[in-house]
Design an enzyme around this catalytic site. Structure first.
Site, short mmCIF file in Angstrom:
data_model
loop_
_atom_site.label_atom_id
_atom_site.label_comp_id
_atom_site.label_asym_id
_atom_site.label_seq_id
_atom_site.Cartn_x
_atom_site.Cartn_y
_atom_site.Cartn_z
N ASP A 297 4.09 6.48 33.32
CA ASP A 297 4.82 5.23 33.47
C ASP A 297 6.18 5.36 32.77
O ASP A 297 6.29 5.92 31.69
CB ASP A 297 4.00 4.12 32.79
CG ASP A 297 4.50 2.73 33.12
OD1 ASP A 297 4.56 2.40 34.32
OD2 ASP A 297 4.82 1.98 32.19
N GLU B 165 7.14 8.49 36.85
CA GLU B 165 7.88 7.36 37.43
C GLU B 165 9.29 7.46 36.85
O GLU B 165 9.58 6.94 35.79
CB GLU B 165 7.22 6.04 37.04
CG GLU B 165 7.85 4.85 37.73
CD GLU B 165 7.69 3.55 36.95
OE1 GLU B 165 7.79 2.49 37.58
OE2 GLU B 165 7.48 3.57 35.73
C1 NOJ Z 1 6.04 0.56 35.90
C2 NOJ Z 1 4.73 0.11 36.44
O1 NOJ Z 1 4.56 0.64 37.73
C3 NOJ Z 1 4.77 -1.39 36.43
O2 NOJ Z 1 3.68 -1.95 37.12
C4 NOJ Z 1 4.80 -1.84 34.99
O3 NOJ Z 1 4.90 -3.25 34.95
C5 NOJ Z 1 6.01 -1.26 34.28
N1 NOJ Z 1 6.16 0.15 34.54
C6 NOJ Z 1 5.90 -1.44 32.79
O4 NOJ Z 1 4.87 -0.65 32.26
#
Ligand code: NOJ
Length: 564
Positions: free
Chosen positions: A232, A296
Site C-alpha cells: 500500500d 501501489e
Molecule cells: C490505497 C488503498 O488502496 C486504499 O484503499 C487506502 O484507503 C489507502 N491506500 C490508504 O491506505
C-alpha cells in the site's frame, strides 16, 4: 491496410531483458506476466452470516477463481483493525481480525489455494498504521520528544500557542494532514501527521526501529507460506525531512493532496524496497520460488515508476495510467507506449490494471457518455489488457461486468465521504458484496437464513450479474475473461515482451504479439472492416465475418504466423 511503421515499433524481446532478473536464475519468473485476481475480502463471500465477507468465504470461493484461469489472488487487508479505512488502518500486522477468521483459517486458505495452483499475495500497509496500534497508543501517552513519539511524525504547532498545524499539507481523505493531541495533563499539545485519516498516523521510517519491525512482519507471513505482498502507498513512507510548507497555491483548499512532491516519492523509499527484495530473495534462495512485491506506486510518469521496479527493488508496480486513460485511441496508445518504453524498456515488466477497490468500475467509467456503450467498452478494454505484454490484475466483479453501484448517502461508509461530505471520490460503489446466485439480495453472498444484511446494500439489478448466471452464459463477461486468459496461455506469450503496433484508421488500435497474436480495438461507435487476415480467435462483441464492431476488441491468429 495494416502494415507496421518501423519508427513506431516496440520490440522488447531478447537482449533488452537482463537474463533471470529478480529470479533464482529462471529466464521468465512466474510473476512477469502473471494475472492476479484481487479479492476484497469484506465483499467476496460471507461464511458466517454477519453480512461481511471472511477468509472461510474466500476459501469457499477459490474453485470459482481458479476456474477463471488466473495465477493467484491478492487479498485486501484482513488484520485486526478498527476498520476506519476498511482494514488499511492496521492495529496488529501479525494476526487476523476475528471478523475475518483466524490464523488457522488462513493456513487452510493458503493450503487450498496452493492445491489449486494459485499464488497468495497479501496486502501490507507500511506507510501508516492504525491509531489503535500499540506504538501509537504509547506515543499518545508519552511526552513530546520521547522515543515513543519518534516512531511517528509528532511536531509542535505554529502560531502563538501552537494552535496551527506544523505545515500546510493536506490529507488524501480531506482536511489537514495533521491532528492535534491532548497531552497527559489535558492541555492541547503536539500535532501528528496522517496523509490519510487521523486514525491512520504516518510512521516515521527514518526511525531505525521501523524497518526491522516490518522485516519481521514480512517473515511472519512468508513463514505462513504466502507468495508475495501488495504494498500500500509504496511511493509514501518518507517525506521531505524538514516538512516544509507546500508552495502549491492550491494546497490550502484542496481536499486531496496526491501530488505534493514533498510528501511522496522521496529517494529514501527505494532503500526500503531493496531491503524487502532481499528478504524475499532469502526465501527464494531456500526453495527456488520467487516471492512477489507489487507496489501501489502512484507517481506522475512511467519513467518515475520505472525506478521502483529496478532489478533489486519491487517486481511489479501497478501502472495506473492505463486505468485513468479516457476511452480514446490516442490516450490508450500514449500510455501503453510510455509504459513499454520506460518500464518494459528497462527490462522490467508492466503491470496493467483497469479496476480496483478504489476506482469507479470500468463499465460505468467508460459509459459516462453512453451507458450501453460502457459494458461494450469494458469488455474491449479487458481483451486489450490481456493481450498486452506484462502482468495484469483483475478486481473481483470485473469478470462479472459489474457496473458501479450508486448508493444513497446514508449507506456510504468510505472515510472520504465521511470526512469531506463529497461523493466525488467515494469508493463504496465498487465495493458492494458480490452477487453469486438467486434473484434478490443477498444473492448468495451471505446465507439466505442470515438476519444480517450485506454490509453495503446490493441493488436488485445485481440479479443480472450473478456468478451462476455468468457461468451458464457463454456470452458473459466471465467467459470472455476466461477465454482470454486461456488463449493468453496457449499463445505462449509468457516471457515474451514483444509488441508491434500496426497501422490503423484513426479510431482503431491494433498490435501484434509474439509471432502472430493480433489484438485490435475499435474505440469508435461504427463498424470497421476487420483489420487483418487470419483466424478469428476471440471477440468482445458478436462480429460478422470481416467486421470489427464499434466499441469492441478482437484477437486474431495471423495466418500464416508473421503475415502481418
Ligand atoms: C490505497 C488503498 O488502496 C486504499 O484503499 C487506502 O484507503 C489507502 N491506500 C490508504 O491506505
Amino acid at each position: 491496410m495494416f502494415t507496421a511503421p518501423p519508427e513506431d515499433s516496440i520490440d522488447r524481446s531478447g537482449g533488452l531483458r537482463p537474463a533471470g532478473v529478480g529470479s533464482a536464475g529462471s529466464a521468465s519468473p512466474w510473476w512477469r506476466d502473471a494475472v492476479i485476481y484481487q479479492i476484497y475480502v469484506r465483499s467476496f463471500l460471507d461464511s458466517t452470516g454477519d453480512g461481511i465477507g471472511d477468509l472461510a468465504g474466500v476459501r469457499a470461493g477459490l474453485p470459482y477463481v481458479s476456474k477463471l484461469g488466473v495465477d493467484g489472488i491478492w487479498l485486501s487487508p484482513f488484520y485486526p483493525s478498527p476498520q476506519r479505512d476498511h482494514g488499511y488502518d492496521v492495529a496488529d500486522y501479525k494476526a487476523v481480525d476475528p471478523v475475518y477468521g483466524d490464523l488457522d483459517e488462513f493456513a487452510l486458505l493458503v493450503a487450498d489455494a496452493h492445491r489449486l495452483g494459485l499464488k497468495v499475495v497479501l496486502d501490507i500497509v507500511p506507510n501508516h498504521c492504525s491509531s489503535e496500534h500499540p506504538w501509537f497508543r504509547e506515543a499518545l501517552a508519552a511526552a513530546p520528544g520521547s522515543e515513543a513519539r519518534a516512531l511517528f511524525h509528532f511536531a509542535d504547532g505554529k502560531g502563538e500557542h501552537g494552535e496551527l498545524p506544523p505545515n500546510n499539507w493536506r490529507a488524501m481523505f480531506g482536511g489537514p494532514a495533521w491532528s492535534r493531541v491532548e497531552e497527559a495533563d489535558g492541555t492541547p499539545g503536539q500535532w501528528y501527521m496522517h496523509l490519510f485519516t487521523p486514525e491512520q498516523p504516518d510512521l516515521n521510517w527514518r526511525d531505525p526501529r521501523v524497518a526491522p519491525y516490518f522485516d519481521e512482519v514480512l517473515r511472519f507471513w512468508l513463514d505462513q507460506g504466502v507468495d508475495g505482498f501488495r504494498i500500500d502507498v509504496a511511493a509514501g513512507l518518507f517525506h521531505h525531512p524538514d516538512l516544509p510548507d507546500s508552495d502549491d497555491p492550491g494546497a490550502d483548499e484542496r481536499t486531496r493532496d496526491s501530488v505534493n512532491p514533498l510528501a511522496w516519492n522521496q529517494p529514501e523509499v527505494h532503500g526500503v524496497w531493496r531491503r524487502w527484495r532481499a528478504v524475499c530473495e532469502s526465501y527464494t534462495a531456500v526453495d527456488g520460488q520467487d516471492r512477489l512485491l507489487v507496489g501501489e506506486v502512484s507517481v506522475p510518469t512511467a519513467a518515475e515508476q520505472a525506478a521502483y521496479v529496478r532489478p533489486d527493488e519491487l517486481h511489479q508496480a501497478f501502472f495506473f495510467h492505463l486505468l485513468s486513460a479516457p476511452w480514446n485511441p490516442d490516450a490508450f496508445r500514449k500510455v501503453i507506449g510510455e509504459a513499454l518504453r520506460d518500464i518494459a524498456g528497462t527490462g522490467s515488466t508492466v503491470t496493467w490494471v483497469l479496476n480496483n477497490h478504489d476506482q469507479v468500475r470500468t463499465v460505468t467509467r467508460y459509459g459516462s457518455d453512453n451507458s450501453a456503450a460502457g459494458a461494450a467498452r469494458a469488455r474491449a478494454a479487458a481483451l486489450l489488457m490481456l493481450a498486452l505484454p506484462g502482468a495484469a490484475y483483475i478486481y473481483q466483479g470485473e469478470e462479472l461486468g459489474l457496473p458501479e453501484v450508486d448508493l444513497p448517502d446514508e449507506a456510504l461508509t468510505d472515510p472520504i465521504f465521511l470526512r469531506t461530505g463529497s461523493r466525488q471520490y467515494v469508493r463504496d460503489g465498487c465495493r458492494v458484496p458480490l452477487p453469486w446466485s438467486g434473484h434478490a439480495s443477498p444473492f448468495g453472498f451471505t446465507g439466505a437464513d442470515s438476519t444480517a444484511r450485506p454490509w453495503l446494500p446490493q441493488p436488485g439489478w445485481f440479479a443480472d450479474h450473478t456468478t451462476d448466471r455468468a457461468l451458464n452464459d457463454t456470452d458473459s463477461f466471465w467467459h470472455l475473461y476466461r477465454n482470454g486468459l486461456a488463449l493468453r496461455r496457449d499463445f505462449h506469450l509468457r516471457g515474451d515482451a514483444t509488441l508491434r503496433w500496426l497501422e490503423t484508421p484513426p479510431d482503431v488500435l491494433a498490435f501484434v504479439r509474439g509471432d502472430g497474436l493480433v489484438c485490435a480495438v475499435n474505440f469508435g461507435g461504427q463498424d470497421v472492416p476487420a483489420p487483418v487476415p487470419g483466424t478469428p480467435l476471440l471477440a468482445s462483441a458478436p462480429s460478422p465475418a470481416g467486421v470489427l464492431p464499434g466499441n469492441a476488441a478482437a484477437w486474431w491468429a495471423a495466418d500464416p504466423p508473421g503475415a502481418v
